[in-house]
Design a protein around this motif. Structure first.
Motif, PDB file in Angstrom:
ATOM      1  N   GLY A   1      15.360 -82.830 102.670  1.00 32.69           N
ATOM      2  CA  GLY A   1      14.991 -82.335 101.130  1.00 32.69           C
ATOM      3  C   GLY A   1      15.451 -81.167 100.750  1.00 32.69           C
ATOM      4  N   ALA A   2      15.295 -79.853 101.728  1.00 35.38           N
ATOM      5  CA  ALA A   2      15.686 -78.931 101.143  1.00 35.38           C
ATOM      6  C   ALA A   2      17.112 -78.565 100.783  1.00 35.38           C
ATOM      7  CB  ALA A   2      15.203 -77.728 101.874  1.00 35.38           C
ATOM      8  N   VAL A   3      17.983 -79.292 101.693  1.00 38.12           N
ATOM      9  CA  VAL A   3      19.478 -78.989 101.696  1.00 38.12           C
ATOM     10  C   VAL A   3      19.843 -79.821 100.678  1.00 38.12           C
ATOM     11  CG1 VAL A   3      21.465 -80.024 102.805  1.00 38.12           C
ATOM     12  CG2 VAL A   3      19.863 -78.858 103.960  1.00 38.12           C
ATOM     13  N   ARG A   4      19.209 -81.079 100.296  1.00 42.71           N
ATOM     14  CA  ARG A   4      19.511 -82.023  99.074  1.00 42.71           C
ATOM     15  C   ARG A   4      19.243 -81.386  97.859  1.00 42.71           C
ATOM     16  NH1 ARG A   4      16.896 -85.250  95.659  1.00 42.71           N
ATOM     17  NH2 ARG A   4      14.972 -85.360  96.903  1.00 42.71           N
TER      18      ARG A   4
ATOM     19  N   ASP B   1      27.349 -88.238  96.013  1.00 47.12           N
ATOM     20  CA  ASP B   1      27.439 -88.979  96.939  1.00 47.12           C
ATOM     21  C   ASP B   1      26.638 -88.340  98.194  1.00 47.12           C
ATOM     22  OD1 ASP B   1      28.955 -90.724  95.468  1.00 47.12           O
ATOM     23  OD2 ASP B   1      30.943 -90.017  96.377  1.00 47.12           O
ATOM     24  N   GLN B   2      26.862 -87.084  98.532  1.00 49.07           N
ATOM     25  CA  GLN B   2      26.250 -86.607  99.716  1.00 49.07           C
ATOM     26  C   GLN B   2      24.692 -86.205  99.182  1.00 49.07           C
ATOM     27  OE1 GLN B   2      28.959 -85.600  98.170  1.00 49.07           O
ATOM     28  NE2 GLN B   2      30.531 -84.947  99.564  1.00 49.07           N
TER      29      GLN B   2
ATOM     30  N   LEU C   1      21.828 -87.817 101.471  1.00 54.43           N
ATOM     31  CA  LEU C   1      20.596 -87.335 102.039  1.00 54.43           C
ATOM     32  C   LEU C   1      19.274 -87.928 101.544  1.00 54.43           C
ATOM     33  CD1 LEU C   1      21.852 -83.662 101.762  1.00 54.43           C
ATOM     34  CD2 LEU C   1      21.775 -84.921 103.844  1.00 54.43           C
ATOM     35  N   ARG C   2      19.395 -88.312 100.271  1.00 55.24           N
ATOM     36  CA  ARG C   2      18.193 -88.992  99.797  1.00 55.24           C
ATOM     37  C   ARG C   2      17.681 -90.439 100.697  1.00 55.24           C
ATOM     38  NH1 ARG C   2      19.594 -89.413  94.932  1.00 55.24           N
ATOM     39  NH2 ARG C   2      18.488 -87.566  94.216  1.00 55.24           N
ATOM     40  N   GLY C   3      18.730 -90.790 101.207  1.00 58.19           N
ATOM     41  CA  GLY C   3      18.639 -92.246 101.989  1.00 58.19           C
ATOM     42  C   GLY C   3      17.903 -91.660 103.521  1.00 58.19           C
ATOM     43  N   VAL C   4      18.405 -90.628 103.783  1.00 56.47           N
ATOM     44  CA  VAL C   4      17.930 -89.970 105.199  1.00 56.47           C
ATOM     45  C   VAL C   4      16.303 -89.663 105.019  1.00 56.47           C
ATOM     46  CG1 VAL C   4      18.070 -88.332 106.796  1.00 56.47           C
ATOM     47  CG2 VAL C   4      20.097 -89.280 105.879  1.00 56.47           C
TER      48      VAL C   4
END
Length: 399
Positions: free
Chosen positions: A221-224, A233-234, A238-241
């Motif tokens: 979440g922090a990276v997203r 897209d990235q 990451l939201r899906g992860v």
């Protein structure tokens, strides 16, 4: 010579089996033949039986025949012997008392009646022996009161010997049954203890895994949130992860709740590790067992699971000493070796048991060592007391 020896061993075994199972049959046949010979030799005596020799021999053989089926009819066969003896004495009073071999067979029949498994039948057998013996003596011409009183005594003693032997056999069988039941109960309780310990280990592992997933979700979440606006897209990936991680975390909590015993509150404190050993040593000391901690080798950082398992092993070892060893002191040693951590708990007591009588003692240690592919030993120390040693692999090759 080897082939001859190979034939010799089964032959000896066969003869031994026959001797054990048919010795009484052989003796019965021998005594029957002897009794017929006695009749032939003493046929001219004044107290000789009244019937002809042929009828006498037939009567004796008929009286003895039931003894050959005693295995199938353990009560009926010796009882039939005595009933036939009484019946024969009614037809020819001197016949039974005049044959000494019949005396020995009567002793054997009385012993068999005392040796029946049913105590009620055994008591009936004693009454039958005494009553039939009185009938036999009563039909003897010129019998005396002392004969009526004392002649049955040897048969009563023979019955008593059979009864005592049967009681010993029943006591031995009862002891074996109790031992077998106790062994089954120990096995069952041990299996339950293992299952409970595995569930406890699984809950601890799930706590660690859940914590790791939480950290991963937070980091994703922090990276997203830190991605530039042009990397949609990235960000979606990451939201899906994050979504999968949160779902896995929810399912993990449900699994933990299902594994937790009914009524047990969730553990809110963090899982302990080797850094908590000093507090554990102090707690054991307050409980009445002075204990020391020695660390050998260069300490290395351990994975959280291994750190927890090492702590639990030390905790279980010290607790086992406190409960069962009657020790004055205990020593805990951590030995950091190349590729392994060795944990040793030693005491100066009478020797702690690997089990507390309910199959639980060192079950936890054994299960944790097994999970990590380590080695464990527990037993009396050569210098006295008890020593528990667990060796856990550390490094790239650990599970």
């Amino acid at each position: 010579m080897g082939g001859r020896g190979g034939r010799y061993v089964p032959l000896v075994g066969r003869w031994g089996f026959l001797a054990r199972n048919h010795a009484l049959d052989a003796v019965t046949v021998l005594l029957t033949i002897t009794s017929v010979l006695e009749l032939m030799i003493g046929g001219d005596a004044p107290t000789a039986p009244e019937m002809s020799l042929g009828l006498e021999a037939v009567a004796l053989v008929a009286m003895v025949l039931p003894l050959f089926v005693r295995r199938r009819f353990p009560f009926g066969a010796p009882a039939a012997y005595w009933l036939l003896a009484a019946a024969i004495s009614l037809a020819d009073g001197p016949l039974i008392p005049s044959v000494n071999s019949v005396f020995v067979l009567g002793m054997a029949a009385a012993f068999l009646l005392g040796n029946v498994r049913d105590p009620r039948k055994g008591r009936i057998g004693l009454v039958l022996v005494l009553a039939c013996m009185v009938v036999v003596i009563s039909n003897l011409p010129g019998h005396t009161i002392s004969q009526l009183v004392f002649t049955p005594l040897p048969f009563a003693i023979s019955w008593l010997a059979g009864s005592i032997l049967q009681e010993r056999v029943l006591q031995a069988e009862a002891a074996e049954d109790r031992a077998a039941r106790a062994e089954k109960e120990r096995d069952m309780v041990a299996r339950v203890a293992v299952a409970e310990e595995r569930a406890r280990v699984a809950r601890e592992l799930h706590d660690i895994v859940a914590h790791a997933i939480s950290v991963m979700v937070l980091q994703v979440g922090a990276v997203r949130h830190g991605l530039p606006a042009g990397m949609a897209d990235q960000s979606d990936a990451l939201r899906g992860v994050e979504r999968v991680g949160r779902t896995a975390l929810t399912e993990m909590r449900r699994l933990l709740a299902a594994m937790r015993p009914e009524g047990e509150a969730p553990e809110l404190e963090p899982q302990p590790g080797l850094d908590n050993l000093n507090a554990l040593i102090a707690e054991i000391g307050r409980a009445g067992l002075p204990a020391s901690l020695e660390v050998r080798g260069e300490r290395v950082p351990l994975p959280q699971t291994l750190d927890l398992f090492a702590y639990r092993i030390a905790q279980e070892g010290l607790t086992n000493v406190l409960k069962h060893a009657q020790a004055h002191q205990a020593a805990l040693t951590l030995d950091y070796q190349p590729g392994a951590l060795e944990i040793e708990v030693r005491d100066d007591g009478v020797g702690a048991s690997a089990s507390d009588g309910f199959g639980r003692g060192l079950v936890g240690v054994r299960e944790r060592v097994k999970i990590y592919g380590g080695e464990m030993s527990a037993g009396p120390a050569g210098s006295g007391g008890f020593v528990l040693t667990a060796r856990l692999p550390i490094g790239p090759d650990q599970p």
